[in-house]
Design an enzyme around this catalytic site. Sequence first.
Site, PDB file in Angstrom:
ATOM      1  N   SER A 118      81.637  62.878 -50.633  1.00  8.12           N
ATOM      2  CA  SER A 118      80.697  62.388 -50.317  1.00  8.12           C
ATOM      3  C   SER A 118      79.060  62.432 -51.776  1.00  8.12           C
ATOM      4  O   SER A 118      79.507  63.446 -51.997  1.00  8.12           O
ATOM      5  CB  SER A 118      80.238  62.760 -48.895  1.00  8.12           C
ATOM      6  OG  SER A 118      78.891  62.326 -48.612  1.00  8.12           O
ATOM      7  N   GLU A 119      78.066  61.730 -51.971  1.00 10.75           N
ATOM      8  CA  GLU A 119      77.639  61.801 -53.011  1.00 10.75           C
ATOM      9  C   GLU A 119      76.610  63.564 -52.657  1.00 10.75           C
ATOM     10  O   GLU A 119      76.470  63.819 -53.800  1.00 10.75           O
ATOM     11  CB  GLU A 119      76.261  61.068 -53.086  1.00 10.75           C
ATOM     12  CG  GLU A 119      77.059  59.693 -53.460  1.00 10.75           C
ATOM     13  CD  GLU A 119      77.313  58.574 -51.978  1.00 10.75           C
ATOM     14  OE1 GLU A 119      77.734  59.233 -51.048  1.00 10.75           O
ATOM     15  OE2 GLU A 119      76.761  57.808 -51.800  1.00 10.75           O
ATOM     16  N   ASN A 120      76.442  64.099 -51.550  1.00  7.94           N
ATOM     17  CA  ASN A 120      75.450  65.486 -51.378  1.00  7.94           C
ATOM     18  C   ASN A 120      76.463  66.357 -51.466  1.00  7.94           C
ATOM     19  O   ASN A 120      76.150  67.142 -51.668  1.00  7.94           O
ATOM     20  CB  ASN A 120      74.695  65.265 -50.118  1.00  7.94           C
ATOM     21  CG  ASN A 120      75.977  65.275 -48.892  1.00  7.94           C
ATOM     22  OD1 ASN A 120      77.072  64.556 -49.125  1.00  7.94           O
ATOM     23  ND2 ASN A 120      76.217  65.196 -47.563  1.00  7.94           N
TER      24      ASN A 120
END
Lengths: 470, 470
Positions: free
Chosen positions: A297-299
């Site tokens: 996930s990009e976070n």
Amino acid sequence: MDKVVANAREAVADVPDGATLLLGGFGVVQSWPTTLIQALCEHGARDLTLVCNTPGVGPTSPQVLAEAGLVRKLIASYAMYPKQQTPMAAGIRSGSIELELVPQGTLIERVRAGGAGLAAFYTPTGVGTEAARDREEREFDGRRYVLETALRGDFALIRAARADRLGNLVYRRGSRNFNPAMATAARVTVAEVDEVVEVGGLDPEAVVTPGVFVDRVVACEKVLDYAAIRELSRWWGRQYDLEVRERTDGPTGIPPDLMVRRVARLLRRGEYVNLGLGLPTLLSNALDPEQDITLHSENGMLGFGPLAEDSSADVHCYNASGQLVRQYPGASYFDSTSAFAMARSGRVTTVVLGGFQVSQDGDLANWNVPATGIGGIGGAMDLAAGQARIVVVMFHVTRDGTPKLVERCTYPLTAARCVRTIVTDLAVIDVDAEGFLLREVAPGIGVEDIRRMTAARLRVASDVREMEFA
Amino acid sequence: MDKVVANAREAVADVPDGATLLLGGFGVVQSWPTTLIQALCEHGARDLTLVCNTPGVGPTSPQVLAEAGLVRKLIASYAMYPKQQTPMAAGIRSGSIELELVPQGTLIERVRAGGAGLAAFYTPTGVGTEAARDREEREFDGRRYVLETALRGDFALIRAARADRLGNLVYRRGSRNFNPAMATAARVTVAEVDEVVEVGGLDPEAVVTPGVFVDRVVACEKVLDYAAIRELSRWWGRQYDLEVRERTDGPTGIPPDLMVRRVARLLRRGEYVNLGLGLPTLLSNALDPEQDITLHSENGMLGFGPLAEDSSADVHCYNASGQLVRQYPGASYFDSTSAFAMARSGRVTTVVLGGFQVSQDGDLANWNVPATGIGGIGGAMDLAAGQARIVVVMFHVTRDGTPKLVERCTYPLTAARCVRTIVTDLAVIDVDAEGFLLREVAPGIGVEDIRRMTAARLRVASDVREMEFA
């Protein structure tokens, strides 16, 4: 040395008119430095430039700065939310707020470059798209890259879980996101934290932001509204069910849960997979743990499981769409800079994205429907830049029946010639050198139905078959 | 998913002739992936290109690959050790090993760029020096930068403290150094670890290298030789005492411990300070904790104290010169990429460096004495690029009496126009727009002594005084 200041008002008292502010937080849940943002509203500095992933929604977000008329410019990857009227969107539409839309990975890498004393870098993200307009382009080893310049701020306002008095910071799970890079790239960095501990109270090997980058520490004055975060998570999760119920025309395809189950079967054992906003996030629920798929996930998270909608869900454990998820054993957390390094360098092997249009050349458009205003680039351009296998999962046609598989995209591109496979409610279609190739049809759907609802030449595989889901 | 392989031999069995290898480790203590390096020797792949900070010294280091005749090229920041004959140095001198010397911060940033999917970046490091030769140069916001390209490897061989079976890694204190960046930038990353734990056995928030970057995990077969590391640490610490004892000519200046005590008084309360190789490292022992000085080290550490020479010293807690040091409460550890980000972006406020020559324009030469062969750039060019205050501490003249304060440097530059203050065994001298300005003289030394031993015009401050140390 004691970097703790008495209150948020004091911490932002010297922010001048015209300042550039770097704001930590990812945007979709309430991970903002809300105490500092509200103090800044009261302080009243004007003509601010905000640099953040997105301005979010609601009274805990940077939207309050736009509402107070203090914002002159927004530099973000995502600015407008469909179905949400926000002060930032109103300002952008009226022209009172200037908008610079930047791909998410490029945005945080530009901030990281600023914090690392570099001037600029060449990235493959956005080549051949609007994001590369006015950018210098150059070839290295036969591949095209665009030049992106470093971003720095006058002040960084970030949020962390705990600080010691020297400014060392640790974060909670997915809430690391943009904060660590933002902390490095400002003249003055102010951290809002849930808890201040004594010097020696943090494990030196687990410190994420070393105190050298932090000038001021403020205790958070607003606790997170856990119920609101959980509600927002559920709201996102329901968007695509709603979309299905709204559809009335055309043949009845398979529902979203079967679409993502079909996508799950495309994945190879042991893959690292990223799920884009919307429909793709449902894949979290469709994976068999035996497949050994690690979700990215990009976070800044690897190794999460199904969507978590119950009241015990950890509000700091969320995917890039802001939906709460379960953490699997062997998970790891990092910041968005690292998340995009994994993507661009090809370590994320499959990316599942939603789509507005896919062309027969494999071009993908999934961030902007021009008629509805300014969209959000998010992380899709960066994810596509890593030369991972791109799988698009989308409805075969729009709500009004317009085909989404087309000869040439009319919407702005996310990336050129990147899509390998498309899973829709009606079909599974590969994109190869000659265009669209129909491999599977949904139960009850005929090849001619697919052809009629596809606005490009469609070849049919000699072994075309009915979709299977398990 | 289980990335643990049976042994090191199996882990490197597919390394082909001509491969490029990224080797973790900092070089001066035994933090090498020694088990993997020795397996590689037995495997016998030839014409290797090694990318590492330095090739080190002795049988646990990459030197064994040169000794076995397997190395074609070395890309490093430091290649030759004074007074140490090594196989790598012999190969470089004979021309059988090609050498590419790269500033330490640029080297690890190039690897980091490779691991982040970027092609190149503009850095201020090395502008106006030999390191920028054949590099494109460009101005951004009125400052000069050079273009550096990304580095990737076929294999990365790294060392960590613990791994789980998914390849998630944690490191021990200062041993993080080059390993995390190296892990990101190879087609195949192999980690040698002291301990393998079960999935779930690592804190997800404390994982430093997420498993997505790691392909194979091998249990270390050689434990560190703690006694040898402590001995090496002491050996480094003694070099400058030896230098003093060897001096016989000229006026007797103050000894090194007083030189660094004088430097300590130049520091402002609360500063972040980096200490270069050699004499500057003695400053660790001269600081008063009340001064609130936080020491910074290129291998990735903030907040260390005096040199630790006793047998209880932690072998993983070392400065960039390889000397063991005490950890203070509030310390933090990170990797070399972050360490140089802090330096280049100006968060490290004072850098204390040794010097071979300083010119009246403030140019510094401290990495290469051409007559003695190829020197080592190390981290000095990167540290100077951050526009920190540069203080040079060095003997006023060489062993044979040649002045080191000169009109123009004849040795290759570390950085141009960077030195602000020079503390020698004889004097304290500022460098301003008009050149050298004598501020203080050592006890028993006359202004005329200084003038005679300085090979440039020397102005004398109207309030010139005797040095004070407390």
